[in-house]
Write a protein that holds these residues in place. Sequence first.
Motif, PDB file in Angstrom:
ATOM      1  N   SER A 132      -3.255   0.784   9.321  1.00 55.20           N
ATOM      2  CA  SER A 132      -3.514  -0.509   8.671  1.00 55.20           C
ATOM      3  C   SER A 132      -3.577  -1.620   9.711  1.00 55.20           C
ATOM      4  CB  SER A 132      -2.405  -0.834   7.659  1.00 55.20           C
ATOM      5  OG  SER A 132      -2.464   0.071   6.586  1.00 55.20           O
TER       6      SER A 132
ATOM      7  N   LEU B  66       0.874  -1.180   0.000  1.00 59.83           N
ATOM      8  CA  LEU B  66       0.000   0.000   0.000  1.00 59.83           C
ATOM      9  C   LEU B  66       0.906   1.224   0.000  1.00 59.83           C
ATOM     10  CD1 LEU B  66      -2.673  -0.850   2.778  1.00 59.83           C
ATOM     11  CD2 LEU B  66      -2.642  -1.552   0.388  1.00 59.83           C
TER      12      LEU B  66
ATOM     13  N   ARG C 108      -9.606  -4.118   3.558  1.00 59.59           N
ATOM     14  CA  ARG C 108      -9.991  -5.133   2.566  1.00 59.59           C
ATOM     15  C   ARG C 108      -8.896  -6.137   2.250  1.00 59.59           C
ATOM     16  NH1 ARG C 108     -12.227  -0.496  -1.405  1.00 59.59           N
ATOM     17  NH2 ARG C 108     -14.272  -0.230  -0.428  1.00 59.59           N
ATOM     18  N   VAL C 109      -7.674  -5.889   2.752  1.00 61.39           N
ATOM     19  CA  VAL C 109      -6.542  -6.739   2.375  1.00 61.39           C
ATOM     20  C   VAL C 109      -6.752  -8.165   2.874  1.00 61.39           C
ATOM     21  CG1 VAL C 109      -4.079  -7.166   2.791  1.00 61.39           C
ATOM     22  CG2 VAL C 109      -4.872  -4.854   2.251  1.00 61.39           C
TER      23      VAL C 109
ATOM     24  N   GLU D  61      -8.599   0.657   1.994  1.00 60.84           N
ATOM     25  CA  GLU D  61      -7.992  -0.525   1.364  1.00 60.84           C
ATOM     26  C   GLU D  61      -7.421  -1.475   2.407  1.00 60.84           C
ATOM     27  OE1 GLU D  61      -8.207  -1.629  -1.637  1.00 60.84           O
ATOM     28  OE2 GLU D  61      -9.256   0.137  -2.375  1.00 60.84           O
TER      29      GLU D  61
ATOM     30  N   GLN E 257      -8.133   6.627   1.259  1.00 61.10           N
ATOM     31  CA  GLN E 257      -8.154   5.440   0.380  1.00 61.10           C
ATOM     32  C   GLN E 257      -7.314   4.311   0.973  1.00 61.10           C
ATOM     33  OE1 GLN E 257      -6.839   7.793  -3.107  1.00 61.10           O
ATOM     34  NE2 GLN E 257      -8.394   6.657  -4.225  1.00 61.10           N
ATOM     35  N   LEU E 258      -6.131   4.649   1.492  1.00 60.48           N
ATOM     36  CA  LEU E 258      -5.260   3.596   2.027  1.00 60.48           C
ATOM     37  C   LEU E 258      -5.878   2.951   3.261  1.00 60.48           C
ATOM     38  CD1 LEU E 258      -1.679   5.127   1.592  1.00 60.48           C
ATOM     39  CD2 LEU E 258      -2.883   3.556   0.071  1.00 60.48           C
TER      40      LEU E 258
ATOM     41  N   VAL F 287      -1.543  -0.875  -4.423  1.00 57.97           N
ATOM     42  CA  VAL F 287      -2.595   0.117  -4.230  1.00 57.97           C
ATOM     43  C   VAL F 287      -1.908   1.438  -3.941  1.00 57.97           C
ATOM     44  CG1 VAL F 287      -4.500   0.837  -2.737  1.00 57.97           C
ATOM     45  CG2 VAL F 287      -4.177  -1.588  -3.214  1.00 57.97           C
TER      46      VAL F 287
END
Length: 350
Positions: free
Chosen positions: A112, A65, A94-95, A91, A87-88, A81
């Motif tokens: 994250s 990412l 969803r990883v 995302e 956005q990060l 990505v």
Amino acid sequence: MLDLTNIRAELEAHYDLSPSVELAQQMSDIHARMDRVMPFPDWAVAAPYVAAINRLKAERGAVILAHNYMTPDIYHGIADVVGDSLQLAIEATRVEAEVIVQCGVHFMAETSKILNPSKTVLMPDMEAGCSLAESITAEGIAQMRAQYPGAMVVSYVNTTAEVKAASDICCTSSNAAQIVAAMPGDTVIMTPDKWLAQNVAAQVPQKRIVWWDGACIVHERFTPQDLRDFREWHPGLKIIAHPECPPDVVAEADFAGSTKHIIDWVGDHRPAKAMLVTECSMASNISDAHPEVEFLGPCNMCPYMKKITLEKVLWSLHSMTGAVEVDAAVADRARLAVQRMIDLSRQLAG
Ligand code: 13P
Ligand code: SF4
């Protein structure tokens, strides 16, 4: 601190990282995305790293990412990505891969990990910090709450997990005004970016916004005079600023928005000349996608973002070191603040 001498020796023992014109030619499809900003000889140096990282990424079942401020070799060469902070974060939820390599700064890796705690989140250089994240602690949030009893605390994602855990909700530069406008009560505490808070205050006059005294060292260096000078020197220039810039700088711009919104604006308007009042790599990363746009300076470099290099990414994947950990109780509370932001953002977007 990373011991680059040993790291280099170890990497050279396992991978052929010498510059290779042949490899660079074989991987010319990747180079084509950054041809305008990366001369071929530089690509011949980068290509062996890009090839090694992409191989290792597949072997380790990892995803990368990368923030929009990464250098073009990372942004175009190895990222799965790319995006702005919002956005990060989305995302990261969803990883499915077991390993996330965060090409950005430490608070992004923490976010994250908070959102997807079962994953291994690797930070290629733990010293990639952020002047905003370093400006406030959970104690600072407690002081603000004591000063403005009952006011909601909206903290920028550019904060540590402890600060997020002490906040009611997070925001990013993509959604700050909408989040603040949706808060109950007349007064809203915004931390830690005083300039973002003041820019939001101009957009949300119905709220009394109070702020912490933090700033981004990259964006606060631009001055309104810089922008006026460039307009005079380059007639027709369109100026697009990030809202971490002081309000008098934003006032001189044609548009202000998050890094994603800046990219979208350039794509939608395709000005003949553009100046992105933000971190240097932004213009480099979108330059080849917009050959009709001439990107003009000045730009400032983020010393924290620039700590992330191909060499360090290769090392983190090779050694599987640099895993970010967040205390479980802190992560649970921080997750509430980040998830509230994601949910409210989605709800407000309709
Ligand atoms: P965004 O990409 O969310 O606009 O954030 C900019 C920034 O400074 C991140 O550190
Ligand atoms: Fe922090 Fe500014 Fe660097 Fe972003 S650009 S990481 S806000 S110092």
